[in-house]
Structures are given as C-alpha cells and as structure tokens.
Write a protein that holds these residues in place. Structure first.
Motif, short mmCIF file in Angstrom:
data_model
loop_
_atom_site.label_atom_id
_atom_site.label_comp_id
_atom_site.label_asym_id
_atom_site.label_seq_id
_atom_site.Cartn_x
_atom_site.Cartn_y
_atom_site.Cartn_z
N ASP A 267 58.50 92.44 8.99
CA ASP A 267 59.69 91.92 9.68
C ASP A 267 59.88 92.70 10.99
OD1 ASP A 267 62.46 91.59 10.53
OD2 ASP A 267 62.79 90.64 8.58
N LYS A 268 59.87 92.00 12.13
CA LYS A 268 59.96 92.65 13.43
C LYS A 268 61.29 93.36 13.61
CE LYS A 268 58.97 93.61 17.75
NZ LYS A 268 58.01 94.65 18.11
N GLU A 269 62.38 92.80 13.09
CA GLU A 269 63.70 93.38 13.27
C GLU A 269 63.89 94.65 12.43
OE1 GLU A 269 63.40 89.93 13.37
OE2 GLU A 269 63.72 90.21 15.52
N THR A 270 63.43 94.63 11.19
CA THR A 270 63.69 95.74 10.28
C THR A 270 62.49 96.66 10.08
OG1 THR A 270 63.00 94.52 8.30
CG2 THR A 270 65.30 94.28 9.02
#
Length: 699
Positions: free
Chosen positions: A305-308
């Motif tokens: 996951d790029k965000e997390t």
C-alpha cells in the motif's frame, strides 16, 4: 729505499737520523712506503647480473695482508650492506707487469654477490689479517666509490590491459620481481579496504620483449600474465600480482607482491529491474528481475500500500530464467535465475507498488536471512469495485485427464479445498472395494485458468495436480485427491478429500508376470515399506523394458530419496537427486546440497561467502534440482539419463546396462566409475543394500 739499502757504504745522512728530524722512526717510514707503494687497485666491471638479485664484480687490489673481502656499501649512508670473502683470487699477470712488484699477480677478484633491491651501492675491497674481514691485526681498505655508483635492480612491472565483461575482469601485463618463485597468482583487491576479493593462479607467459628491456636478466622472459578473474558487482577493485612459493597463493615459503593501485576498475551495475507493472480486472501483473547479494531459497512478490507502506498481498514465485541478465551481469552465481513474473488479485481503490523479497523462510517472512527490493516510485491504482466472489454453484474440483497406459495411470486436474493444507496426495482407489491401491505425494501445480474461473480466490492459482502412478492389473479404478497436514498423506492434523468415483478406468490383465520379489525388510518402518511396495512394480517394469537391473534402480532410489521421505523427494518427486543442468527445460527446485571440491581454491558456499577448501573437502551450496509432476516421471527421466547420456561419442553409462554388466555388482561399479556420484563407497554401499534387503529378487 736507496738510503736504507746503502747507508753503510755511502756518506749520505743515515735514514734514521734523517727521518727523526720529522718525528718518524724507520718502522713508521717503512709502513708509509708499504702503504703508498703497495695499495694499488682497480674496479674493472660492476653490473646487475643473474635474475636481478645479484651483481657481478671484477677488478684487482694489491696489498700483502692475508685475507681479502669485498664489501657492498650503501652509497647514501656509507655503511656496509654485506661482505663477500675472496677465497681464491684470480691471477692478473697484467697487474704484475704494470706494477713490477713480485706477487702482485695474485690480486684479482671476480665475484657474484647477492644484493638487496632498490639501493645505491659502491664496492670496497679490504685486505686484512682478520679471517672474518674485520680490522683486527691490521687492515687496509680500497674504496671504489669514485669509480662507480650502481643502482641495484628494483622489481619492475606493467599492467597492459584491464577490462570488465559481466562478472569477469580480463587483464594482461608483466611483472619481474628480480628472482624466481614457483607460482604466480593474480588478485582482485578491494580498492577501499585493500583486502582480497578473489584470486586466480596463472602460468607466466613468455615475454621476450621484457627480457630485452631488462638487459637479458636470467628468466626475466617468464614474466607475463594473462588472467580472467571473477569479481562481485558494486565494487571498486585493483589488480595485484603475487610471485610466491606457496601452491595456493599465500605467502608461505617466500613471496613478493606487485600492486597496480593506480589503475582502478568499478564493477558497479544495476542488479534489479521492474520491467512491467499493470492492472487488468483488479489483477496486478508484474515482471522483472532481481539479483540479491547472496543466495536465498525462496522468492516472493509483495503488493504494498503506497499510503501506509503495509503489505496488501504476497505470492511466492519461481525464479525465472533470464538469459539477458546473464549476458549483462556475467556469470554471477544465480544471475541466470533472477526473473520474477506473476499475476496477483488485489483489493480495489488502492495505490500500490511491488516489492520483491528473497528469503530463506518458506512463508516469505524475514527469518533465516532475507533481502528486499522495492519499487515505490512505480505506482498503480486499482479500480473502486468489489471482486465477485465465486458463486456457490461453481465447481471446486475437476479431473481433466484419466487414462491407463501399460499399467501406468495418468491423471490431472485441480482441487480447491475450503482451507489451506501443507501436502497434496493423489490416491488410486479400487472401484469394487473402495480401498486404496496406491498413493503418491505431488506438488501443487499452477492453474491460472482456475484463478480466473474462481475470480481470483486466494490460493486458487495453486490448485493443480498431475501425475502418473503404477497400478495393478485387471482393476477398475478411480482417483481421489487429498489435501492434508500429514506428511505421509494420512488424515492426522486435518485433511479434505475430493474423490471422482464417476470417472473410472480399468487396467489390462497381465500376460507376462514379472518375478515376485521376496524382500528382507527387517528394520524397515511402515512408511518406508508402504513406499517400497508402491514404487517397486514401476521400477521393476521400467528396468526390465530398458535393459537395466531393477535391483540397482531400487537401491539407488532408496539411497537418494531416503525411502521416498527425503525433503527433495517429497517436494519435487525427484527420487535420484538429479540436478537441473542447462539442458533441463522443466521446472526447477533450489535446495541445499553437499559438493566435493575438485581442487584447492576458493568457492562460494550456501551462505554466499567465499571459503577456502582443499581438494576432496565437502562444502554446502544451494543447487537447482529437477522438479517432476510425479514420481513416475522421475523414474522415466532416470532411465533416460542412464540410457542416453553421452561421453564424447560413447554412452556414458553403457557399462550399467544389463546386457553389458551381466551382474548387478558390475553394474554398480560401472555406475560409480561413470561419475554418477562422488562418494568413493557409492557402489559398495549400493551392493550391500541390495544384499541386505534382497532387492536382487526383483531381477
């Protein structure tokens, strides 16, 4: 002298009276005369000689003291470096003729003297009455410093070429240290730490141009080197040449090094690439390659996951063949098996990137050593939609193929259980009684069609089964697939069965019965006995049909697979430990194995470290082994190996064939001499095993 000789018959002043006027007595006067009229000498020749570590000295020095020594003197400090006694003077009639002094012909010297390298020297001759060459008892020195100052030989060298292709440095040049050594080695050295990276032994090339350049020093033409030496990537190195008397290239017995630190070479290269990353129907497709710094057993692709930065999915993938990477990197260990390519069902509405992990943990975690390669700058976003779960009405299993050929049942299909299990077995079941006839453990096969059919259901891409199983004659049979946590295929620890009783085949009646074996199985446990009884009919039939001894084939299978229970046999159906060489086009499996060193030198072990081994010493590495869909495939491939492997124009194992060997003892010896195994007791152990378990009754 005249006054002294005739002082009794002339009116000259008595010499004693004459010299006393100046403070001398006659003894002192005679010493002065002796010194100035007897202290003659000349240095005729001084030059480097031999291999460079000696000098040639020729000349003469006349003095009536008893002993003569030649001294090598440091021209910078005036101090003695070494001394050499002239025990047998050369006769110089020319000197006596010029001097006109009786006995002066015995004044010549002609010597070869060892000298240190790289020093400015001159020669001094000493006539002395001391047998050790000191000044005790009277001594007179004759310095030839004004005649000639000589620079002794210094080791000379040249690095002519230096280039890198793949993982191999090619280098040429020459090095003459000023004396001979038994061996020559070329080293690649870390330019940052000065420590050795790798070494290779090379035979000196003949360089007549160097001999001419060095003034024809003895053996100086044996000074060339031409070496190819493997080096790691991402390092700056320089070349060092060592002349040594140690056979493995160390400094024992005397050595001298020549470093070419002014010529550095970088081996920096990419060691990974993300070639493709795209989405289709919430299935992420990615491919590329990754060469870690050392070998690991397993490879996983993670969706992150790029965000997390957290993991969304992971999938184990085989290390794919990448000949283009091999060409780019060279023959780095494993560089041809660096590829990854996979499709992973992913959640919707996510910005994602991929990470590749090489690890020794079978689950893809970080235990036992690992290395990650992430691509956070290559991001894709899945569409906002929910994947359609597989309808309840969809099949969970299917048998695609079921047929019998020569008492071998071939079957393939797929089975999606309700939960994960460690092992998969195919059972052959008697239609009339419902009892088991045979079983075989098989690996989970890739089924991308099932993955698509079940809408990307987790684990549905690893649902396939495909195998060939020996079956008895004259039986109506069906197959059953079992997923279980029991290594023997039983129901302990949880299991799930999928039977196909409506798909039935019947084996033909046997027309020519094979010999019924009478094994002696004392000490064999139930699991081993079940495996033996399940496999021996296939071995007996294949061996008989292909001019081989069933007893030899059975003995090998027992030893190489540990009665079918060895890890390699379970996971790959490889019963004979056959490695996957360049000719093998099927699936591969990487496993730890023991190798025996062919010669003294450095090797890379299973940890990725370089270690030194002696010839015959055992060490462990990770190697690729052939992976079969079934044990029957392993048996067939073994027969192919024994019947078709060539050694030049001859069949390598033709001495194993029954028509040539005549006895299984001869066949065992031929198998070992053909190079099947490195164990010197391989044939002996195989024969003892046949005798112990009466495997010869198969013949």
């Amino acid at each position: 002298m005249i006054a002294y000789k005739y002082n009794q018959t002339t009116n000259h002043v008595d010499p004693d009276e004459y010299w006393s006027r100046f403070g001398y007595d006659m003894s002192q006067f005679r010493d002065l005369v002796s010194y100035y009229y007897s202290n003659f000498g000349s240095l005729d020749y001084l030059a480097t000689s031999g291999e460079g570590a000696t000098i040639s000295v020729r000349g003469w020095y006349f003095n009536r003291n008893k002993y003569e020594f030649l001294f090598v003197m440091d021209a910078n400090t005036g101090r003695e470096i070494s001394r050499y006694q002239v025990k047998t003077p050369t006769i110089r009639q020319d000197v006596e003729k010029v001097l006109g002094i009786a006995g002066s012909a015995v004044s010549g010297f002609d010597a070869q003297i060892s000298v240190p390298t790289g020093r400015n020297i001159f020669i001094m001759s000493r006539k002395t009455n001391d047998p050790l060459g000191n000044t005790n008892g009277g001594a007179v020195d004759k310095s030839f410093a004004s005649t000639k100052i000589l620079a002794t030989y210094s080791p000379k060298a040249s690095l002519d070429t230096l280039s890198l292709k793949g993982d191999t440095i090619s280098t040429t040049g020459w090095y003459w240290p000023g004396q001979s050594y038994a061996h020559q080695f070329v080293f690649a050295m870390d330019a940052r730490t000065g420590k050795e990276v790798s070494r290779v032994k090379v035979t000196p090339n003949v360089r007549n141009d160097v001999k001419s350049y060095l003034g024809n020093l003895t053996n100086s033409e044996r000074s060339g080197f031409n070496a190819q030496i493997k080096v790691p990537i991402d390092q700056e190195v320089y070349i060092m040449v060592r002349r040594t008397n140690d056979s493995i290239g160390n400094t024992s017995g005397g050595s001298i090094d020549q470093k070419f630190e002014n010529r550095k070479l970088s081996t920096a290269k990419l060691h990974n690439s993300l070639d493709a990353l795209n989405l289709g129907n919430n299935v992420l497709h990615t491919s590329g390659w990754f060469l870690p710094k050392q070998n690991y057993k397993h490879q996983f692709v993670f969706v992150m996951d790029k965000e997390t930065g957290r993991e969304l999915k992971r999938q184990q993938v085989e290390r794919g063949d990448r000949s283009d990477v091999l060409s780019y990197l060279g023959d780095f260990d494993g560089s041809d098996k660096t590829g990854f390519s996979t499709s992973i069902y992913i959640p919707s509405g996510k910005n994602m990137y991929v990470m590749v992990r090489r690890t020794n943990d079978a689950s893809g975690n970080m235990r036992g050593g690992y290395e990650d390669m992430a691509y956070p700058n290559s991001v894709v976003k899945s569409v906002v939609s929910n994947p359609t779960p597989p309808p309840i009405s969809k099949l969970r299993a299917n048998v695609d193929v079921l047929l019998i050929d020569n008492n071998m049942l071939q079957t393939s299909g797929w089975f999606m259980p309700k939960q994960n299990y460690q092992y998969q077995f195919v059972f052959v079941m008697d239609k009339a009684t419902g009892r088991e006839l045979n079983r075989q453990q098989i690996a989970l096969g890739n089924r991308s069609d099932v993955f698509a059919y079940l809408n990307g259901l987790l684990g549905s891409d690893k649902t396939g089964f495909s195998t060939s199983i020996s079956v008895p004659s004259d039986k109506s049979m069906y197959v059953m697939v079992r997923r279980t946590n029991d290594v023997s295929g039983n129901m302990q620890g949880g299991y799930e069965d999928m039977a196909f009783p409506n798909s039935v085949v019947k084996s033909a009646a046997t027309t020519t019965p094979l010999p019924t074996p009478s094994f002696s199985l004392t000490g064999v446990n139930a699991t081993q006995m079940a495996w033996l009884n399940g496999i021996y009919p296939s071995i007996q039939k294949l061996a008989k049909e292909n001019d081989l001894f069933p007893s030899i084939m059975m003995s090998q299978a027992i030893a190489e697979s540990a009665w079918g229970q060895e890890d390699l046999a379970i996971k790959t159906n490889n019963l004979f430990g056959i490695q996957a060489d360049a000719t093998w086009t099927g699936a591969r499996y990487t496993a730890l194995t023991t190798e025996s060193a062919k010669e003294d030198g450095k090797v890379t072990d299973y940890t990725g470290k370089e270690i030194f081994v002696q010839k015959g010493q055992s060490y462990q590495i990770y190697a690729d082994f052939r992976k079969y869909n079934s044990q029957a495939e392993s048996l067939t491939d073994y027969v192919t190996k024994i019947k078709t492997t060539m050694n030049g124009s001859a069949y390598r194992y033709q001495g194993v064939w029954r028509s040539n060997a005549k006895t299984y003892e001869n066949a065992a010896s031929a198998l070992q001499s053909g190079g099947y195994a490195k164990d010197p007791h391989y044939a002996e152990n195989m024969v003892n095993r046949i005798s112990k378990y009466r495997l010869d009754t198969l013949d």
